[in-house]
Structures are given as structure tokens and as C-alpha cells.
Design an enzyme around this catalytic site. Structure first.
Site: not given
Length: 253
Positions: A66, A70-71, A73-77
Site C-alpha cells: 500500500h 490512492d490507486g 488497488g487499480r495498480i495492483s490489478r
């Protein structure tokens, strides 16, 4: 630069990332491991990690670290898809829509995250100081963040990959075939700006072969009425070829 290294969050959150100094160290280690995967992926190398397992470790590992405000989750996907391409499990430029399946099973996704996030949160002591200030103290071992059990995360990702392959990829293929057919049919008969035609075909497909009054009003100055009617007719004719009036999964695209 996507963001700044963040400090642990406030009280009441369900998860706290590693302390900043540890986060920076682990991010460097994760990137080094990820960037070296392609060298170890070929042949019969005993250290070879299956692509979906590697993608899961990188994706979930990133979101657990983490690092950004922000972001994450999006970067992880994105990293999951990028790893599959980097390891040549998918031709570059191709995409297996795993994120669509994940969105459909958001509860299972959160459950997979919580197999690590809940135990990690218990290793933090948070004391209120005043106003928006809190004192954070990590009372656990750094190994909690260094070595985590990825079993549930890998199981979830494999399930989503199978579903994306068997359901979502098929649905998107049907959608694109329908779109191309309608677009070409209208484009050969009428002179319509490509961007307008694309939007209208997508809207019509998404609403069962109908363009709403608001959409017709929106395009009335640039697209003639007979073109709008033709788009509806062509779409309805195509959708009528399917038993339920809808290609597989078309309404979900």
C-alpha cells in the site's frame, strides 16, 4: 510519479500497511523479484514460478504494501495483467479480463485480502492524541509483511482467470463481433462521423437495440433521424438471431 510513499492510515481503517521505512525496503525487493521473473520463467528452471502465481504475489503483495495514498488497488490489478504479458502467457497487447470477474465477485476478493489484512491490523496499536492526530505503534514482527501466505489469494485469482476465460472473454468476443457488424453495415450506407457512429452503436447494443429519447436529442444536430432508425433496426435484427435476444453476456459489457 504515481504518488508519494504514505504513512499508516487513521484509526478505524481495516488495514495498516508496513511502517514507511519497511515499506520502501519491501517495495524494492518486490520490484527486483518481479523484474527478474522473465529470466527464470523459461525452460525447466526449478525456480520457475507459474505466471498466475507470480502475478498474484505481485498484485496482492503490492496492495498489501500500500505505498500510495490512492490507486493501490487499480495498480495492483494492472500488475496482474502486466505479469501475464511479461511472462508471455498472453501475447503483448492482449488482455484476459480478470478484473471484470473480480468486480463480479468483489466479496470474495475482499475475503482474500482479509486473510492477510485482518491479522496484520491486529499487530498495530493505535492511540488517539487529539483532533486528527493518532499515535501508531507496530507491535508485531517485520516478518508478518515479509512472508505472507498467498494460498487464498492464488486460489481466488485462478478461479477468476478461469471464469474470465470461459465467460467474460467469450462475452467480449461476441460484443466486438456484433459491434463490427453493425458499424460496417451503417458505415457503408450512410456518411456519419466515425466517433458518433461508434458511440451510438455501443449505446444501442447496451440497451437491447434501442436509442433513448435523450440520446436521439443529443445527436439530432449531427446524425440524421434515418441513420438513428437504421442503427436501431440493424441492432435489433442482429440481436434477434440469438435465442434470448442477446449475445452471451452482452448486457454485462
Amino acid at each position: 510519479m504515481l504518488g508519494k510513499i504514505r504513512l499508516p492510515g487513521a484509526i478505524g481503517v481495516s488495514y495498516l500497511p508496513p511502517p514507511p521505512e519497511l515499506c520502501e525496503e519491501l517495495m524494492s525487493a518486490l520490484m527486483e523479484w518481479a523484474n527478474g521473473l522473465s529470466e527464470r520463467h523459461g525452460g525447466s528452471d526449478p525456480d520457475r514460478v507459474p505466471a498466475l502465481v507470480a502475478g498474484t504475489v505481485i498484485s496482492f503483495g503490492f496492495v498489501f504494501l500500500h505505498p500510495f495514498m490512492d490507486g493501490n488497488g487499480r495498480i495492483s490489478r494492472f500488475l496482474l495483467h502486466h505479469t501475464l504479458c511479461q511472462l508471455r502467457e498472453l501475447p503483448r497487447g492482449n488482455l484476459l479480463p480478470i478484473s471484470i470477474a473480480m468486480k463480479r465477485h468483489e466479496g470474495d476478493y475482499l475475503a482474500a485480502l482479509e486473510t492477510f489484512s485482518k491479522p496484520a491490523r491486529e499487530q498495530w496499536r493505535v492511540n488517539w492524541v487529539d483532533a486528527d492526530h493518532h499515535d501508531f505503534h507496530f507491535k508485531g514482527s517485520e516478518n508478518l509483511y515479509r512472508y505472507w501466505d498467498a494460498t487464498q489469494a492464488v486460489t481466488f485469482t485462478l478461479k477468476m482467470a478461469r471464469e474470465a476465460l470461459r465467460q467474460d472473454l467469450k462475452a467480449e468476443t461476441h460484443y466486438l463481433a456484433c459491434f463490427d457488424h453493425i458499424y460496417r453495415s451503417i458505415d457503408t450506407r450512410f456518411d456519419v462521423r466515425g466517433s458518433d457512429l461508434s458511440r451510438l452503436v455501443m449505446m444501442c447494443l447496451s440497451h437491447g437495440g434501442k436509442l433513448s429519447k435523450n440520446r436521439r436529442k443529443q445527436f439530432r444536430h449531427q446524425v440524421p433521424e434515418d441513420v438513428l432508425n437504421a442503427i436501431e433496426s440493424e441492432t435489433q435484427l442482429l440481436l434477434g438471431e440469438f435465442p434470448d435476444g442477446n449475445p452471451i453476456g452482452l448486457s454485462e459489457i
